[in-house]
Design a protein around this motif. Sequence first.
Motif, mmCIF file in Angstrom:
data_model
loop_
_atom_site.group_PDB
_atom_site.id
_atom_site.type_symbol
_atom_site.label_atom_id
_atom_site.label_comp_id
_atom_site.label_asym_id
_atom_site.label_seq_id
_atom_site.Cartn_x
_atom_site.Cartn_y
_atom_site.Cartn_z
ATOM 1 N N ASN A 192 43.597 -58.794 0.975
ATOM 2 C CA ASN A 192 44.008 -57.597 1.516
ATOM 3 C C ASN A 192 44.592 -56.545 0.476
ATOM 4 O O ASN A 192 44.682 -55.393 0.506
ATOM 5 C CB ASN A 192 45.298 -58.080 2.724
ATOM 6 C CG ASN A 192 44.637 -58.485 3.943
ATOM 7 O OD1 ASN A 192 44.253 -57.424 4.493
ATOM 8 N ND2 ASN A 192 44.902 -59.600 4.314
ATOM 9 N N MET A 193 45.350 -57.013 -0.553
ATOM 10 C CA MET A 193 45.805 -56.311 -1.518
ATOM 11 C C MET A 193 44.788 -55.464 -2.218
ATOM 12 O O MET A 193 44.639 -54.449 -2.701
ATOM 13 C CB MET A 193 46.585 -57.111 -2.729
ATOM 14 C CG MET A 193 48.044 -57.667 -2.448
ATOM 15 S SD MET A 193 48.967 -56.321 -2.115
ATOM 16 C CE MET A 193 49.302 -55.744 -3.737
ATOM 17 N N ALA A 194 43.620 -56.301 -2.439
ATOM 18 C CA ALA A 194 42.326 -55.683 -3.028
ATOM 19 C C ALA A 194 41.850 -54.541 -2.252
ATOM 20 O O ALA A 194 41.356 -53.647 -2.641
ATOM 21 C CB ALA A 194 41.169 -56.697 -3.331
ATOM 22 N N TRP A 195 41.896 -54.803 -0.737
ATOM 23 C CA TRP A 195 41.369 -53.660 -0.070
ATOM 24 C C TRP A 195 42.237 -52.549 0.033
ATOM 25 O O TRP A 195 41.739 -51.410 -0.159
ATOM 26 C CB TRP A 195 41.301 -54.178 1.309
ATOM 27 C CG TRP A 195 40.638 -53.406 2.580
ATOM 28 C CD1 TRP A 195 41.292 -53.139 3.651
ATOM 29 C CD2 TRP A 195 39.437 -52.635 2.451
ATOM 30 N NE1 TRP A 195 40.578 -52.303 4.389
ATOM 31 C CE2 TRP A 195 39.476 -51.680 3.547
ATOM 32 C CE3 TRP A 195 38.563 -52.457 1.516
ATOM 33 C CZ2 TRP A 195 38.530 -50.975 3.747
ATOM 34 C CZ3 TRP A 195 37.394 -51.554 1.716
ATOM 35 C CH2 TRP A 195 37.424 -51.001 2.854
ATOM 36 N N GLU A 196 43.755 -52.764 -0.257
ATOM 37 C CA GLU A 196 44.448 -51.816 -0.319
ATOM 38 C C GLU A 196 44.020 -50.987 -1.664
ATOM 39 O O GLU A 196 43.998 -49.621 -1.389
ATOM 40 C CB GLU A 196 45.869 -52.184 -0.243
ATOM 41 C CG GLU A 196 46.522 -52.587 0.949
ATOM 42 C CD GLU A 196 46.623 -51.651 1.838
ATOM 43 O OE1 GLU A 196 46.964 -50.807 1.709
ATOM 44 O OE2 GLU A 196 45.978 -52.078 3.144
ATOM 45 N N ASN A 197 43.611 -51.687 -2.680
ATOM 46 C CA ASN A 197 43.726 -50.881 -3.814
ATOM 47 C C ASN A 197 42.116 -50.130 -3.816
ATOM 48 O O ASN A 197 42.185 -48.932 -4.404
ATOM 49 C CB ASN A 197 43.607 -52.029 -4.978
ATOM 50 C CG ASN A 197 44.860 -52.771 -5.123
ATOM 51 O OD1 ASN A 197 46.014 -52.089 -4.771
ATOM 52 N ND2 ASN A 197 45.044 -53.532 -6.198
ATOM 53 N N VAL A 198 41.323 -50.660 -3.103
ATOM 54 C CA VAL A 198 40.166 -50.113 -3.181
ATOM 55 C C VAL A 198 39.488 -49.187 -2.079
ATOM 56 O O VAL A 198 38.672 -48.283 -2.281
ATOM 57 C CB VAL A 198 38.957 -50.990 -3.608
ATOM 58 C CG1 VAL A 198 39.038 -51.995 -4.900
ATOM 59 C CG2 VAL A 198 38.722 -51.999 -2.553
ATOM 60 N N LYS A 199 40.377 -49.160 -1.139
ATOM 61 C CA LYS A 199 39.674 -48.589 0.149
ATOM 62 C C LYS A 199 39.513 -47.272 0.293
ATOM 63 O O LYS A 199 38.751 -46.352 0.640
ATOM 64 C CB LYS A 199 40.537 -49.025 1.460
ATOM 65 C CG LYS A 199 42.012 -48.373 1.585
ATOM 66 C CD LYS A 199 42.287 -48.952 2.917
ATOM 67 C CE LYS A 199 43.788 -48.544 3.263
ATOM 68 N NZ LYS A 199 44.583 -49.284 4.314
ATOM 69 N N GLU A 207 35.909 -52.079 8.034
ATOM 70 C CA GLU A 207 36.926 -52.767 8.521
ATOM 71 C C GLU A 207 36.447 -53.417 9.852
ATOM 72 O O GLU A 207 36.780 -54.595 10.245
ATOM 73 C CB GLU A 207 38.153 -51.746 8.621
ATOM 74 C CG GLU A 207 38.898 -51.817 7.469
ATOM 75 C CD GLU A 207 39.890 -50.673 7.568
ATOM 76 O OE1 GLU A 207 39.973 -49.630 8.468
ATOM 77 O OE2 GLU A 207 40.911 -50.743 6.705
ATOM 78 N N ALA A 208 35.490 -52.654 10.471
ATOM 79 C CA ALA A 208 34.941 -53.137 11.950
ATOM 80 C C ALA A 208 34.159 -54.353 11.609
ATOM 81 O O ALA A 208 34.067 -55.371 12.390
ATOM 82 C CB ALA A 208 34.592 -52.065 12.812
ATOM 83 N N SER A 209 33.486 -54.319 10.515
ATOM 84 C CA SER A 209 32.414 -55.419 10.268
ATOM 85 C C SER A 209 33.088 -56.588 10.034
ATOM 86 O O SER A 209 32.619 -57.930 10.232
ATOM 87 C CB SER A 209 31.692 -54.925 9.246
ATOM 88 O OG SER A 209 32.243 -55.100 7.943
ATOM 89 N N VAL A 210 34.418 -56.660 9.813
ATOM 90 C CA VAL A 210 35.396 -57.934 9.293
ATOM 91 C C VAL A 210 35.186 -58.761 10.507
ATOM 92 O O VAL A 210 35.187 -60.029 10.730
ATOM 93 C CB VAL A 210 36.497 -57.631 8.910
ATOM 94 C CG1 VAL A 210 37.214 -58.874 8.759
ATOM 95 C CG2 VAL A 210 36.373 -56.906 7.566
ATOM 96 N N ASP A 249 45.117 -58.215 7.299
ATOM 97 C CA ASP A 249 44.107 -58.856 8.474
ATOM 98 C C ASP A 249 43.737 -60.366 7.627
ATOM 99 O O ASP A 249 43.302 -60.139 6.562
ATOM 100 C CB ASP A 249 43.122 -57.942 8.279
ATOM 101 C CG ASP A 249 41.839 -58.445 9.387
ATOM 102 O OD1 ASP A 249 42.254 -59.723 9.738
ATOM 103 O OD2 ASP A 249 41.300 -57.603 9.833
ATOM 104 N N LYS A 250 44.367 -61.221 8.395
ATOM 105 C CA LYS A 250 43.890 -62.560 7.777
ATOM 106 C C LYS A 250 42.385 -62.886 7.556
ATOM 107 O O LYS A 250 41.774 -63.759 6.698
ATOM 108 C CB LYS A 250 44.377 -63.737 8.399
ATOM 109 C CG LYS A 250 46.156 -63.718 8.333
ATOM 110 C CD LYS A 250 46.690 -64.861 8.114
ATOM 111 C CE LYS A 250 48.212 -64.636 7.688
ATOM 112 N NZ LYS A 250 49.030 -65.666 8.139
#
Lengths: 200, 687
Positions: free
Chosen positions: A135-142, A154-157, B9-10
């Motif tokens: 999640n941190m990584a996602w915060e960093n790169v999004k 995000e929807a694809s998750v 999101d887990k």
Amino acid sequence: MSQEYHTRQTLLYKLIDSNDEKSWDDFVKYYEGYIYVVIRSLGVKQDVAEDLLQDVLVKVWKSLPNYEYREGVCTFRTWLCLVIKSTVYNFFRKKSTRNDNKNVDYDATLHSLDNITEPEINKIAELEWKSYISNMAWENVKDEFSEQSRKIFEASVHEESNQALADKFDVSTGAVRVYKSRVKKVLLREISRLNSELGG
Amino acid sequence: MSRIEEGFDKKFADFFDELDELDEMPLLDTIASIKTRYCDFEYVDEGGIKVIKTCRDLKTGRVVAMASLKKDASDQEKEAFLKEARLTAALQHPNIIPLHDLGLKGRHPWFTMKFISGSSLEKILGEIQKGNSIYQSDLSDRLDVFIKVCDAIAYAHSRGVLHLDIKPDNIQISEYGDVLVCDWGLARVMAAECDEELLECFTFNPKDTNLTLDGVVKGTPGYMAPEQTSLVKVKKGVHTDIFSLGCVLYKILCFRKPFVGDDILRLMEKTATCDFRKPTEIEPSIPLSLEAVCLKAMSLDPKDRYESVVKLQKEILNYRKGFATNAENATLLKIMGLWIKRHRAISIATIMLVFISLFAASFAINNLKLEKINALQLAEKMSIEKEFHIKINKEAAPRFYERAQIAFNSYNFDDAVNFSDSAVELDPTLKEAWRLKGILHLIYQQFGAAIQALEENGDSPKQKKIAEDFYKIKSDDDIPLSLPQFLELFNRGIKDKQYAIVGGLIHYKAYADITLKERIDFCKGVIVAHNNYVRLINHKDKQLNFSYDKSTRDLNVSNNPWVQTALILQNFPARSANLSHTGISNFICFRNQPLRSLDVSNTEIIELNTLENYDLLRLNLAHTSVSNLTRLRDMSLRVLDISHSSVRSKGVLKDLKSLERLTIHKGQFDVEELRKYLPDTKIIVVP
């Protein structure tokens, strides 16, 4: 892996050896969020969790010099989670004895805490770490991506079918695959970087 | 304000799991840190001495197939195995299995090659026959496979390599249709044609017979050529592979092996006489032209087969394109029939034309004369080329001789024979090569051939005399000498001081495939003959003590003080040997004996450097002059006797942790101190 081991060692040794403000700040910056999610995963409510986070940090600060790295026996994360658990546990025990009348809620939490064994703590430590780092990584790169690709990703998750995503966002399935793969590549690289930097 | 972690999101944790371990580290570091390259072994198959497993190659990250030898492989087998690997590596062709890597694990060789996920032609044909598979069920598809196999074999032949074990089992077809020829374990190099670097793989088969060391027929019954059975004496060559290709084609056509028999002997007999049912007898629908190709390739006489794989392949291609094959000796009618098939539209008009042409053809007969002249010119050109070829190869002859000499000196007679043969073939004026060839024939007891070779040499009267004398005793080169005759030859060698022949005869006999009884008789005879001069000096009335117990496999040659050499005992199948109270001075006579127990007490042995029996468990060195035990470090001895030997240093003794019993004499060591080093060993002190 030796590399990972090495990083973890240096990060922790720096903390243990030097009691300076700078490395403590670093530690807090890196681990605060992680400690928070672990506390939450132990079934603690949001408002209490903030307070507990501070308690845990104080406790870690005090007991870090006693931490001894033993490969394969007690990783830093497990140790940290044990500290968190005991802090949370003590907190609730005090509350429940102090406030006899309104302690139903605390008792339940205490009871569930009692049931958490060390292997389970290990599991929680690992699971939360993965989630936290990802999640941190996602915060960093999004922010690097267009709104469209961010949303599709995000929807694809939660949605496996490319067709469903394509319908929802009104693009072709080919485009969905491209978006997903591009974002994922960057995300994985960031996860990998964070994981090795924070020392697994 | 709520923390950002609340919005986590887990599900994202899944991405963490997708990180490959390798991704976490730069590849540069990952590869540098790899210590064991191959892991995750999985058993696939095994043959006589080889085991095939799949494994993951950590460096390249792919799955490969690894071949290794079974644990009990001999050094000779290891050498052959490595040569197979080198040979496979030298063959680089899209239809030949690629070899990736080669190495040793301890002393055990292995090699890795491409892992093919698919199955062998044998299996695929079986499935089609059972009706389980439609893959490759079209004859045209199967011919495609065959054409690719021909490609591979034609290439190998061009490099001077014969496969000699072509069969559907050794043809692997991947899921995507790649066709790969595998298992070059029986392959041979044609020394006169191969590249320089392939020479090291020359003669990898231990003998020019068709039996492997373990007595199994070389090649696969059912697909091998008549000359591969021991019943037909024709040199193996390109034609041998062509025969096997014919057999594969046979199987492709009618799903059966050409040769079948209840027992191996019957099968060999059928192979040797080319006794098989015609494909059309089994399945009438098989195209006659293909049957014709098959029959031509499988002719009994190599001369009747195709001259090259390319020609065989061309015929199949012709068939595929709808032309007549040469093999069926097509009539004009048949050719026209095929032509009409190909060009139905314009055929009617053309039939008319053909009649007109036929009329005209009578004029063309004159042209035949011209063709004859052309043919003569071609023949002349060929002969010039051949001469040129010989000239080039002549310069290679000394190198072959050199290799023959090296092989001879290391008692590798089969290689020596092949190399010296090639040397004189390339340059018949090479005198030394003829001499070596002559000596080799003497050792092989082929006196006719020996006389011939020594005649060519012209400068070895002594050897030639021996050959001539024994030719009178036995003129047939194909049968061996009887025991008394052999001993006579042996004595003659000693008398004439022909030690190369004497040594050769011993080695040849010791490593020959002979029965136990023969071996014992030869051992007794040769030991007496070899040591006779000592016996005659001061042990005249002594008889040889020699006994062997077949059930316990105990060999006892003790108490023969006049026996100084017993080299003939090499390769004796004894598990325990007692040569105490003899005059032997080294361990060479125990080579290749599967010994567990050895007694050489009271001998002239002074050091252990020649001891190569690594499986020994019990060793008696009492009353010898041995002083250095370093050699024993590599063994796991349980019982050792060094009493009254010259051993005085505890150095190596300390490391012999597996010792259960150690015998020393009084005063040899400080016993208490020794016990400290070897707490689990029972130490016996003799006076």
